[in-house]
Design a protein around this motif. Structure first.
Motif, PDB file in Angstrom:
ATOM      1  N   ILE A 257       0.864  -1.194   0.000  1.00 52.55           N
ATOM      2  CA  ILE A 257       0.000   0.000   0.000  1.00 52.55           C
ATOM      3  C   ILE A 257       0.894   1.235   0.000  1.00 52.55           C
ATOM      4  O   ILE A 257       1.871   1.318   0.750  1.00 52.55           O
ATOM      5  CB  ILE A 257      -0.924   0.009   1.232  1.00 52.55           C
ATOM      6  CG1 ILE A 257      -1.921  -1.151   1.125  1.00 52.55           C
ATOM      7  CG2 ILE A 257      -1.658   1.340   1.368  1.00 52.55           C
ATOM      8  CD1 ILE A 257      -2.829  -1.311   2.329  1.00 52.55           C
ATOM      9  N   ASP A 258       0.526   2.161  -0.840  1.00 49.80           N
ATOM     10  CA  ASP A 258       1.301   3.374  -1.022  1.00 49.80           C
ATOM     11  C   ASP A 258       0.366   4.558  -0.785  1.00 49.80           C
ATOM     12  O   ASP A 258      -0.705   4.582  -1.354  1.00 49.80           O
ATOM     13  CB  ASP A 258       1.751   3.389  -2.500  1.00 49.80           C
ATOM     14  CG  ASP A 258       3.152   3.897  -2.666  1.00 49.80           C
ATOM     15  OD1 ASP A 258       3.451   4.913  -2.032  1.00 49.80           O
ATOM     16  OD2 ASP A 258       3.921   3.278  -3.430  1.00 49.80           O
ATOM     17  N   PHE A 259       0.731   5.484   0.049  1.00 54.31           N
ATOM     18  CA  PHE A 259      -0.129   6.673   0.184  1.00 54.31           C
ATOM     19  C   PHE A 259       0.712   7.935   0.372  1.00 54.31           C
ATOM     20  O   PHE A 259       1.871   7.878   0.784  1.00 54.31           O
ATOM     21  CB  PHE A 259      -1.130   6.503   1.336  1.00 54.31           C
ATOM     22  CG  PHE A 259      -0.535   6.618   2.720  1.00 54.31           C
ATOM     23  CD1 PHE A 259      -0.452   7.840   3.371  1.00 54.31           C
ATOM     24  CD2 PHE A 259      -0.064   5.476   3.387  1.00 54.31           C
ATOM     25  CE1 PHE A 259       0.089   7.941   4.653  1.00 54.31           C
ATOM     26  CE2 PHE A 259       0.480   5.574   4.663  1.00 54.31           C
ATOM     27  CZ  PHE A 259       0.555   6.809   5.289  1.00 54.31           C
ATOM     28  N   VAL A 260       0.068   9.046   0.022  1.00 48.36           N
ATOM     29  CA  VAL A 260       0.686  10.361   0.210  1.00 48.36           C
ATOM     30  C   VAL A 260      -0.226  11.144   1.140  1.00 48.36           C
ATOM     31  O   VAL A 260      -1.444  11.116   0.985  1.00 48.36           O
ATOM     32  CB  VAL A 260       0.797  11.123  -1.135  1.00 48.36           C
ATOM     33  CG1 VAL A 260       1.302  12.553  -0.915  1.00 48.36           C
ATOM     34  CG2 VAL A 260       1.708  10.373  -2.102  1.00 48.36           C
ATOM     35  N   MET A 261       0.342  11.769   2.130  1.00 50.52           N
ATOM     36  CA  MET A 261      -0.473  12.585   3.049  1.00 50.52           C
ATOM     37  C   MET A 261       0.046  14.019   3.047  1.00 50.52           C
ATOM     38  O   MET A 261       1.248  14.245   3.203  1.00 50.52           O
ATOM     39  CB  MET A 261      -0.411  11.998   4.470  1.00 50.52           C
ATOM     40  CG  MET A 261      -1.238  12.775   5.483  1.00 50.52           C
ATOM     41  SD  MET A 261      -1.133  12.061   7.139  1.00 50.52           S
ATOM     42  CE  MET A 261      -2.588  11.041   7.159  1.00 50.52           C
ATOM     43  N   PHE A 262      -0.856  14.949   2.854  1.00 51.94           N
ATOM     44  CA  PHE A 262      -0.507  16.375   2.978  1.00 51.94           C
ATOM     45  C   PHE A 262      -0.849  16.830   4.395  1.00 51.94           C
ATOM     46  O   PHE A 262      -1.951  16.570   4.880  1.00 51.94           O
ATOM     47  CB  PHE A 262      -1.337  17.232   2.010  1.00 51.94           C
ATOM     48  CG  PHE A 262      -1.001  17.053   0.554  1.00 51.94           C
ATOM     49  CD1 PHE A 262       0.172  16.442   0.145  1.00 51.94           C
ATOM     50  CD2 PHE A 262      -1.864  17.542  -0.433  1.00 51.94           C
ATOM     51  CE1 PHE A 262       0.478  16.281  -1.207  1.00 51.94           C
ATOM     52  CE2 PHE A 262      -1.565  17.397  -1.782  1.00 51.94           C
ATOM     53  CZ  PHE A 262      -0.397  16.763  -2.172  1.00 51.94           C
ATOM     54  N   ARG A 263       0.057  17.502   5.013  1.00 54.51           N
ATOM     55  CA  ARG A 263      -0.216  18.100   6.313  1.00 54.51           C
ATOM     56  C   ARG A 263       0.494  19.447   6.393  1.00 54.51           C
ATOM     57  O   ARG A 263       1.575  19.613   5.822  1.00 54.51           O
ATOM     58  CB  ARG A 263       0.297  17.207   7.459  1.00 54.51           C
ATOM     59  CG  ARG A 263      -0.646  16.043   7.799  1.00 54.51           C
ATOM     60  CD  ARG A 263      -1.947  16.566   8.386  1.00 54.51           C
ATOM     61  NE  ARG A 263      -2.896  15.532   8.722  1.00 54.51           N
ATOM     62  CZ  ARG A 263      -3.790  14.987   7.905  1.00 54.51           C
ATOM     63  NH1 ARG A 263      -3.830  15.375   6.635  1.00 54.51           N
ATOM     64  NH2 ARG A 263      -4.644  14.087   8.318  1.00 54.51           N
TER      65      ARG A 263
END
Lengths: 469, 466
Positions: A257-263
């Motif tokens: 699983i690959d994800f990108v999170m903006f914070r």
């Protein structure tokens, strides 16, 4: 000393690496069981006139349920809030001052520790103090109401860190419904509503002599300590028919699983690539290899360091492995400028395959790592107070036999073992890749936040009603 | 194994207290009837284990004999830090010391790294506010190889531009990350008001980013050589090896340096300004970060020892009133930093900042008006005994403490005699110092705007103006 089960265990045998200092049969600590079932481990060291007393127990998030997640940590706080001898925290703190104690406690997924360091002249008083706290806690309702607020502020401090959601989401994806078993900070709502009965149940389940060890390091004679500890802790009785909680096994992590999170408030960018590695319950030998691999990858003369750090590709790159009983997260971590992060991540995935090749690490590097383990151990025992706490980490998580055999077992590891490890746990194995970046920088490199579906499913929202001033 | 992670260990471990608060400064003889937990005999024995020598070029060498282990800790220090570097170049020294361990004339980076790994050497350099230092950790068997490499790093660093650029990126990343961390950023907020522009101690993260982009790698070598040639060096070795051998070895390595004398400049105390005493930053965080900063006794002040005790009492009272009794906060405490200029700091995180500031105010008022009994004071002093010995557990911590003491005081007595000096502190002194120093606070607040009002923050500042 007929009662001593394993008196003065020999910890390390001599090693024959190049110019390596030899640790011959060093008698570091003594281990035996008190009458109530509590393990006593003693590390006498007369270096300074101090004693460090640690009570360590097998518990934490791994012994909680969704409805009690965070309460072992709350119990840890309540430990310091009064008992039959000291009715409230004010009295407790006054006693702390009288005995010149520096103290703290910590709770993690697999252990709870309470630790005091005090002048060794007060050793008896310190032992009594610890025994009263663990054996006769009041868990007063009024004090509990107050302490819940303190723990919730601790929760909010963690939530104020920009990486908070990122790490929570990683844990939830890796362990799904059982993510709470790795989360000692716990569930905000559960803490906010905790009651005395729940905490008393934790006491019955976790804080019993059979499930804990008393580890004492510093300036004392063992026989003297043994008699004093036996007397002080005789008030802590072992419940009959007590059974240790067996934590459930985690679901297999089967799909990458690959994800990108903006914070907001994230400078630069980071990637964490987590594989499921070995853990003590299932594959103990491999846990040693994981540590060797982590050290080899830190080697500044090595290929990994040169490629990812010395080249300027990243601002930091590492492989971390944290020995645990129940699970074996093995993570690569990269921190880079937004313009370099995707290239660094791509390079890392390619590099992992190269790590199984015979020339990726050299035998000299392996020898260096083994030698440094021995010198690191010398440094470790040079600080009695922190070494006592170190033993209090190993006892609940792995047992001290694991720690005692650590250097010798590491010394058996070959480069071929390391290559096999890379093939077994890393190459073509499912992984979780999280990339954390600010929205502004993410858009610059044409990324989209892909974390929302996972976050909607897994991330618990903090109750807004309690977010007030 | 427990690893030092590059990533922050965020929530894998939760503590009863924030890690800062779990340590205290401070003192044990063998009889509990003796109120003095650090006995005269114990202090005398520590002094006996310590010797001070001088190399032929005047360089001071302090040797502490520690027979219990074959570990060796060597520290080198200079009484100049970032405060001695002019505004606009403040990061030059920090950058130079960060780059120092990246290779030298006879030990290019690859050779140095390989040697450090072969012998498991710990070599580190850094520049602080008042001092700069390098340290070497090794064992007796590797001392010859380790000292040769370490001294070459000190005397002939290469400052290769490509390595300096790497360090520049690291430093920039460090400064850029400060805005992310609520604690570090709140400190930045307060500093904007606490320090006048161009104050020697003022080093803002934002300005440092700009500055670091402008500094040139070619400036590093000149800057460092200037420091080396104009600032006296002090060496501290903690070891079981004979002192005669150590002195001879150090003489051989470091006698090429010139004989130098140096007097550090006095650091001016920043004046309190009405128009800049409060900084608020809106951030959507669920707990407010409060930081108040004010002047306190500097390291050589006659008030320094008593002030250490005062801040310990102050912190205990804050914890009792804010956390224990009212549950307003997980972390509320006070401490002092004694550099060439002294700082007092009050720190708190709380979902109820208005109420918390009111309680902090009550504690300040109480400390200023309370006459503690000698018995009370005696209890507070006991914690210092534990910390006094905790500082003497490892070779590195002993070396670091001895170096710091020597650089600030020109003598080791202030460290060894601290327990006796603490014994002399009276309740009257504590009350008097509270009135003298607990005032003129500059306040920084980081919180969601909806939870903040200027009025209560200004009320706190106004109440403490003096």
């Amino acid at each position: 000393m007929p009662l001593i089960r394993a008196l003065k265990r020999t910890v390390f045998i001599s090693l024959t690496l190049f110019g390596v200092p030899v640790l011959h049969g060093e008698n570091l600590f003594v281990e035996e069981k008190l009458a109530n079932g509590l393990e006593l481990i003693a590390f006498p060291s007369h270096k300074v006139p101090l004693a460090t007393i640690v009570l360590t127990c097998k518990g934490g998030a791994m012994t909680e349920s969704p409805g009690s997640n965070g309460l072992t940590h709350l119990w840890e706080h309540m430990f310091f809030k009064g008992n039959e001898k000291l009715p409230n925290q004010e009295a407790f703190k006054k006693r702390i001052r009288t005995l010149g104690i520096t103290y703290n406690g910590d709770t993690s997924a697999e252990k709870v520790r309470y630790f005091f360091t005090l002048p060794s002249v007060y050793l008896v008083e310190g032992l009594d103090f610890m025994a009263d706290a663990i054996a006769t806690p009041l868990i007063d309702e009024q004090e509990l109401t107050k302490e819940r607020k303190v723990v919730l502020d601790e929760w909010d401090r963690n939530a104020s860190q920009p990486e908070f959601d990122f790490y929570n989401l990683q844990r939830s994806i890796l362990y799904q419904e059982q993510g709470f078993l790795r989360d000692p900070l716990g569930d905000y709502s559960v803490i906010a509503e905790a009651n005395r009965a729940q905490l008393m149940q934790i006491k019955k389940d976790i804080f019993v002599p059979q499930n804990c060890a008393l580890i004492v390091g510093g300036d004392f004679e063992y026989e003297d300590l043994k008699a004093k500890a036996e007397k002080s802790f005789s008030i802590w009785t072992a419940p009959k028919e007590w059974k240790a909680i067996t934590p459930p096994s985690f679901p297999k992590f089967t799909k990458t699983i690959d994800f990108v999170m903006f914070r907001p408030h994230i400078d630069n960018a980071s990637v964490e690539l987590t594989f499921m590695g070995p853990y003590l319950k299932e594959t103990p030998k491999d846990t040693y290899i994981a540590d060797i691999l982590a050290s080899l990858l830190q080697h500044k003369s090595g290929k990994f360091y040169r490629k990812f750090v010395d080249s300027g590709l990243t601002l930091g790159a590492s492989f971390s492995y944290f020995t645990q009983s129940q699970t074996g997260e093995s993570s690569f971590y990269l921190r880079a400028t937004p313009e370099n992060i995707l290239n660094a991540k791509k390079s890392l995935l390619a590099e992992i395959s190269a790590m199984a090749k015979p020339d990726y690490f050299s035998s000299d590097q392996l020898d260096d790592v083994k030698r440094s383990l021995i010198i690191d151990h010398k440094r470790e025992i040079n600080a009695p107070s922190s070494f006592t706490k170190t033993l209090a980490f190993w006892w609940p998580v792995t047992g001290l036999a694991y720690y005692q055999g650590y250097v010798n077992n590491m010394n058996q590891i070959t480069l071929s073992d390391v290559q096999d490890f890379v093939k077994k746990y890393l190459i073509n194995k499912p992984y979780l890749a999280g990339l954390l970046i600010s929205e502004e920088n993410g858009k610059k490199i044409k990324l989209k936040d892909t974390s929302k579906p996972f976050a909607d499913k897994w991330l618990k929202k903090r109750p807004q009603t309690q977010k007030s001033t | 194994m427990i690893k030092k992670l590059l990533r922050p260990a965020l929530i894998s471990l939760v503590f009863l207290f924030p890690s800062f608060a779990c340590t205290t400064d401070g003192t044990s003889s063998k009889t509990k009837e003796d109120n003095r937990l650090v006995s005269d005999a114990s202090i005398a024995a520590q002094k006996e284990q310590t010797s001070v020598a001088t190399l032929s070029n005047g360089t001071q060498v302090i040797i502490r004999n520690e027979p219990s282990s074959d570990l060796v800790s060597l520290m080198v220090g200079w009484p100049k830090g970032s405060s001695a570097t002019p505004t606009g170049k403040k990061n030059l020294g920090i950058w130079a010391f960060d780059t120092l361990t990246m290779g030298s004339k006879n030990y290019p980076k690859d050779v140095l790294f390989a040697l450090a790994e072969k012998y498991s050497l710990n070599i580190a350099c850094s520049q602080g506010i008042d001092h700069s230092q390098c340290s070497l950790g090794t064992i007796n068997d590797y001392w010859p190889q380790a000292l040769a490499a370490f001294s070459d790093v000190i005397l002939h660093p290469s400052f290769k531009p490509s390595d300096a650029e790497l360090q520049r990126k690291q430093l920039l990343a460090h400064y850029e990350s400060i805005a992310n961390n609520p604690d570090a950023f709140t400190n930045e907020l307060v500093n904007k008001c606490f320090y006048p522009e161009n104050h020697p101690y003022f080093l803002s993260a934002k300005d440092s980013v700009t500055e670091m982009k402008q500094l040139k790698t070619s400036e590093l070598s000149g800057f460092y050589q200037q420091l080396l040639q104009t600032t006296p060096m002090t060496l501290v070795v903690v070891t079981s090896m004979p002192k005669e051998k150590i002195i001879a070895d150090l003489e051989k390595q470091f006698n090429s340096l010139p004989k130098i004398s140096y007097t550090p400049p006095k650091i001016e105390v920043p004046p309190f300004k009405d128009d800049c005493s409060l900084v608020f930053e809106d951030r959507d965080v669920p707990t407010a970060y409060l930081l108040a900063k004010f002047s306190a006794p500097e390291v050589n002040s006659p008030d320094a020892v008593a002030a250490t005790l005062l801040f310990n009492i102050f912190s205990e009272e804050l914890d009792e009133e804010v956390r224990t009794k009212r549950s307003l906060s997980y972390a509320t405490y006070a401490y002092t930093r004694q550099y060439r200029m002294g700082l007092g700091i009050i720190y708190s995180t709380t979902p109820k900042p208005e109420e918390t500031l009111e309680v902090i105010q009550q504690v300040i008022t109480k400390i200023k008006s309370t006459s503690y009994t000698p018995e009370d004071l005696s209890e507070f002093k006991k914690e210092f005994a534990t910390a006094f010995y905790l500082k003497q557990e490892t070779h590195h911590s002993i070396a670091a403490k001895l170096l710091e003491t020597q650089l600030y005081h020109g003598s080791l007595n202030p460290f060894y005699d601290l327990p006796r000096e603490l014994d002399k502190v009276t309740p009257e002194q504590i009350k008097s110092l509270a009135g003298k120093y607990l005032k003129n606070m500059r306040l920084g607040i980081l919180f969601q705007k909806a939870g903040y009002k200027d009025t209560w923050a200004k009320k706190f500042i106004s109440a403490n103006k003096g």
